[in-house]
Design a protein around this motif. Sequence first.
Motif, PDB file in Angstrom:
ATOM      1  N   GLY A   8       0.791  -1.204   0.000  1.00 14.60           N
ATOM      2  CA  GLY A   8       0.000   0.000   0.000  1.00 14.60           C
ATOM      3  C   GLY A   8       0.826   1.258   0.000  1.00 14.60           C
ATOM      4  N   LYS A   9       2.078   1.152   0.402  1.00 12.95           N
ATOM      5  CA  LYS A   9       2.975   2.298   0.407  1.00 12.95           C
ATOM      6  C   LYS A   9       3.853   2.268  -0.858  1.00 12.95           C
ATOM      7  CE  LYS A   9       3.091   3.089   5.376  1.00 12.95           C
ATOM      8  NZ  LYS A   9       3.955   3.392   6.554  1.00 12.95           N
ATOM      9  N   THR A  10       4.562   3.337  -1.110  1.00  9.54           N
ATOM     10  CA  THR A  10       5.421   3.426  -2.292  1.00  9.54           C
ATOM     11  C   THR A  10       6.418   2.279  -2.330  1.00  9.54           C
ATOM     12  OG1 THR A  10       5.229   5.836  -2.278  1.00  9.54           O
ATOM     13  CG2 THR A  10       7.011   4.884  -3.586  1.00  9.54           C
ATOM     14  N   GLU A  11       6.468   1.609  -3.456  1.00  7.93           N
ATOM     15  CA  GLU A  11       7.323   0.429  -3.582  1.00  7.93           C
ATOM     16  C   GLU A  11       8.749   0.836  -3.937  1.00  7.93           C
ATOM     17  OE1 GLU A  11       6.801  -3.937  -5.627  1.00  7.93           O
ATOM     18  OE2 GLU A  11       6.255  -2.181  -6.803  1.00  7.93           O
ATOM     19  N   PRO A  12       9.728   0.476  -3.120  1.00  5.30           N
ATOM     20  CA  PRO A  12      11.133   0.790  -3.454  1.00  5.30           C
ATOM     21  C   PRO A  12      11.635  -0.087  -4.584  1.00  5.30           C
ATOM     22  CG  PRO A  12      11.027  -0.532  -1.462  1.00  5.30           C
ATOM     23  CD  PRO A  12       9.598  -0.215  -1.828  1.00  5.30           C
ATOM     24  N   ASP A  13      12.840   0.196  -5.063  1.00 12.84           N
ATOM     25  CA  ASP A  13      13.412  -0.575  -6.174  1.00 12.84           C
ATOM     26  C   ASP A  13      13.593  -2.050  -5.808  1.00 12.84           C
ATOM     27  OD1 ASP A  13      13.498   1.650  -7.777  1.00 12.84           O
ATOM     28  OD2 ASP A  13      15.547   2.185  -7.209  1.00 12.84           O
ATOM     29  N   SER A  14      13.958  -2.317  -4.567  1.00 10.92           N
ATOM     30  CA  SER A  14      14.103  -3.703  -4.119  1.00 10.92           C
ATOM     31  C   SER A  14      13.879  -3.734  -2.619  1.00 10.92           C
ATOM     32  CB  SER A  14      15.497  -4.253  -4.467  1.00 10.92           C
ATOM     33  OG  SER A  14      16.507  -3.501  -3.821  1.00 10.92           O
ATOM     34  N   TYR A  15      13.497  -4.884  -2.110  1.00 11.52           N
ATOM     35  CA  TYR A  15      13.208  -5.005  -0.663  1.00 11.52           C
ATOM     36  C   TYR A  15      13.140  -6.470  -0.286  1.00 11.52           C
ATOM     37  CZ  TYR A  15       8.580  -5.370  -2.797  1.00 11.52           C
ATOM     38  OH  TYR A  15       7.539  -5.722  -3.600  1.00 11.52           O
TER      39      TYR A  15
END
Length: 268
Positions: A261-268
């Motif tokens: 639901g929050k902004t998706e980072p490049d990788s996680y």
Amino acid sequence: MVEAVLIDLFSLPANLQNNIQGLLRNTLEMIEKCSSIPAPFVYIMCRQRQGNERNSEQESMLPALRGFQSLEKRLEVVRALTTAAALYTIKQRLDEKDLSIIKVILPTLRKAFMKVYTDHLFTAVYQFEFEDLQVASDCGNLEVAEPQNGDQTLPTQDVALIRSEIQTYLESLPSLKGELTILRSSLIPDDIFLHGFTTRTGGISYIPTLSSCNLFSSSKRRDPQVVVKENLRRLAKAAGFNPETFHRVKIDHANAVCIMGKTEPDSY
């Protein structure tokens, strides 16, 4: 240099059907004459018939196949009920031999159709060149195959029918290397969230270096997106989730976490 030649006789136009033997022999003569040593592998793709009709068609092709000594052990006739089934069988033959540069000789009216099939069943690893069946006589074109884009564009409904045919065929294929298995952890209660771990069995990916339940398609591999999509469909059916809302995690083997639901980072 062309590594394999595919001759498409699956849906010959009416004006060519009566001369199938002559067309086939002329095409094979051109391949034998223009090929380097060793000669390319040749696959003749045609529709599977039933009963006497099938025997009659096979007998009509036999004379045209005789006498090509350099191609004898590299020539195979592939019969199937659908174009998708025939092409997928030929794809398996190509992958067994690690072949990627393919010349497709086919009726002009089939080019746009074949382009849709190859776009869906193959990846960027393969190079295709298309040539008209009735004018297959240019030796120079057999030496180097370059990807070509057809000038024709199929109507949306025709593309949808081809996609449906491919999907139906892939759904009919048996599971490989055993049944699809989902492992669950006793440390994660079912009322917290749906979870599971796949094994290497139960999908339809036949590439030796991949799990049969491969869930990732890359342009650098030989497993196309339609196969991965079918693997995911089977997994979703077994696990009980909707494959259309399946979310792929951008893996980073560290401690970065993304909250849905929050902004998706490049990788996680």
